[in-house]
Design a protein around this motif. Structure first.
Motif, PDB file in Angstrom:
ATOM      1  N   CYS A 137      -3.152   5.617   3.881  1.00 56.33           N
ATOM      2  CA  CYS A 137      -2.760   5.356   2.497  1.00 56.33           C
ATOM      3  C   CYS A 137      -3.776   5.933   1.517  1.00 56.33           C
ATOM      4  O   CYS A 137      -3.412   6.428   0.449  1.00 56.33           O
ATOM      5  CB  CYS A 137      -2.590   3.852   2.263  1.00 56.33           C
ATOM      6  SG  CYS A 137      -1.104   3.165   3.031  1.00 56.33           S
ATOM      7  N   LEU A 196       0.823  -1.206   0.000  1.00 59.11           N
ATOM      8  CA  LEU A 196       0.000   0.000   0.000  1.00 59.11           C
ATOM      9  C   LEU A 196       0.861   1.261   0.000  1.00 59.11           C
ATOM     10  O   LEU A 196       0.541   2.243  -0.682  1.00 59.11           O
ATOM     11  CB  LEU A 196      -0.933   0.005   1.211  1.00 59.11           C
ATOM     12  CG  LEU A 196      -2.117  -0.959   1.146  1.00 59.11           C
ATOM     13  CD1 LEU A 196      -2.825  -1.032   2.496  1.00 59.11           C
ATOM     14  CD2 LEU A 196      -3.099  -0.556   0.053  1.00 59.11           C
ATOM     15  N   ASN A 197       1.946   1.248   0.761  1.00 60.08           N
ATOM     16  CA  ASN A 197       2.840   2.408   0.779  1.00 60.08           C
ATOM     17  C   ASN A 197       3.480   2.622  -0.587  1.00 60.08           C
ATOM     18  O   ASN A 197       3.614   3.761  -1.055  1.00 60.08           O
ATOM     19  CB  ASN A 197       3.923   2.223   1.845  1.00 60.08           C
ATOM     20  CG  ASN A 197       3.382   2.370   3.256  1.00 60.08           C
ATOM     21  OD1 ASN A 197       2.401   3.076   3.480  1.00 60.08           O
ATOM     22  ND2 ASN A 197       4.008   1.698   4.213  1.00 60.08           N
ATOM     23  N   ALA A 256       0.894   4.074  -2.924  1.00 65.88           N
ATOM     24  CA  ALA A 256       0.660   5.498  -2.672  1.00 65.88           C
ATOM     25  C   ALA A 256       1.653   6.346  -3.453  1.00 65.88           C
ATOM     26  O   ALA A 256       1.316   7.421  -3.948  1.00 65.88           O
ATOM     27  CB  ALA A 256       0.761   5.789  -1.180  1.00 65.88           C
TER      28      ALA A 256
END
Length: 208
Positions: free
Chosen positions: A137, A97-98, A101
């Motif tokens: 996120c 998820l990071n 982003a």
């Protein structure tokens, strides 16, 4: 016998909807498939829908596949992340998820992030930490965020999903209809705003 049919507003020409689903465990894949089917039905035949479903393990299969996953997810109007087991904090998911982003930063069009968490057989576990990270996120990605605990109640009554998806599709339809060749795209929208994580409720959208 008289029959009345509710007709949905027609989608604009070239209305496209890309749905990217990521599931962490096998049981969660059933939730992701079901939600994708509901969204497809709500959109109707006027939308050109493209769906993809990936297992989180694919992210570890190599750099090339990792970049494909991230790009496909970043380009999708709807992102679905499903996991049933919340007994521990899933570092691989948070890493993904990071990274997503970072890929998402340039997108300005309205997009949606749907979190499908847990089921009847799994306790809440790290629910608060997981939802908080999802919200963080979503803000970085510039996506509206909704989530739902996937117990039997959520399966019996899917208004938590349909209400939010219909609202999103209406907004998306409006953006597409307003778009012209001169301006090169739809309306832009600002950042996410919403209640702090402990106050957030399942099925509630953090509207822009």
């Amino acid at each position: 016998m008289r029959a009345e049919t509710m007709i949905k507003p027609e989608a604009p020409v070239d209305a496209k909807l890309r749905i990217f689903s990521l599931y962490v465990d096998f049981a969660a894949s059933a939730h992701a498939k079901r939600v994708t089917g509901i969204i497809t039905k709500l959109a109707g035949p006027g939308w050109k829908i493209r769906t993809e479903m990936w297992h989180l393990d694919s992210y570890l299969a190599g750099e090339q596949l990792r970049e494909i996953m991230l790009q496909e997810a970043a380009d999708a109007e709807m992102l679905i992340v499903a996991l049933c087991s919340l007994d521990y904090y899933e570092p691989r998911l948070m890493e993904w998820l990071n990274a997503l982003a970072g890929h998402q930063a340039g997108h300005q069009a309205s997009r949606l992030f749907i979190g499908l968490l847990g089921d009847e057989d799994h306790e809440a576990g790290e629910l608060r930490a997981t939802v908080k990270h999802f919200i963080d996120c979503a803000r970085k990605m510039g996506r509206d965020f909704i989530w739902q605990w996937m117990g039997q109640e959520a399966i019996r009554d899917d208004t938590w999903l349909t209400d939010n998806v219909e609202s999103y599709l209406s907004r998306k339809r409006f953006q597409l209809m307003r778009a012209t060749p001169a301006d090169g795209g739809g309306l832009t929208s600002g950042g996410l705003a919403g209640p702090s994580p402990p106050e957030n409720r399942p099925g509630r959208a953090l509207n822009r």
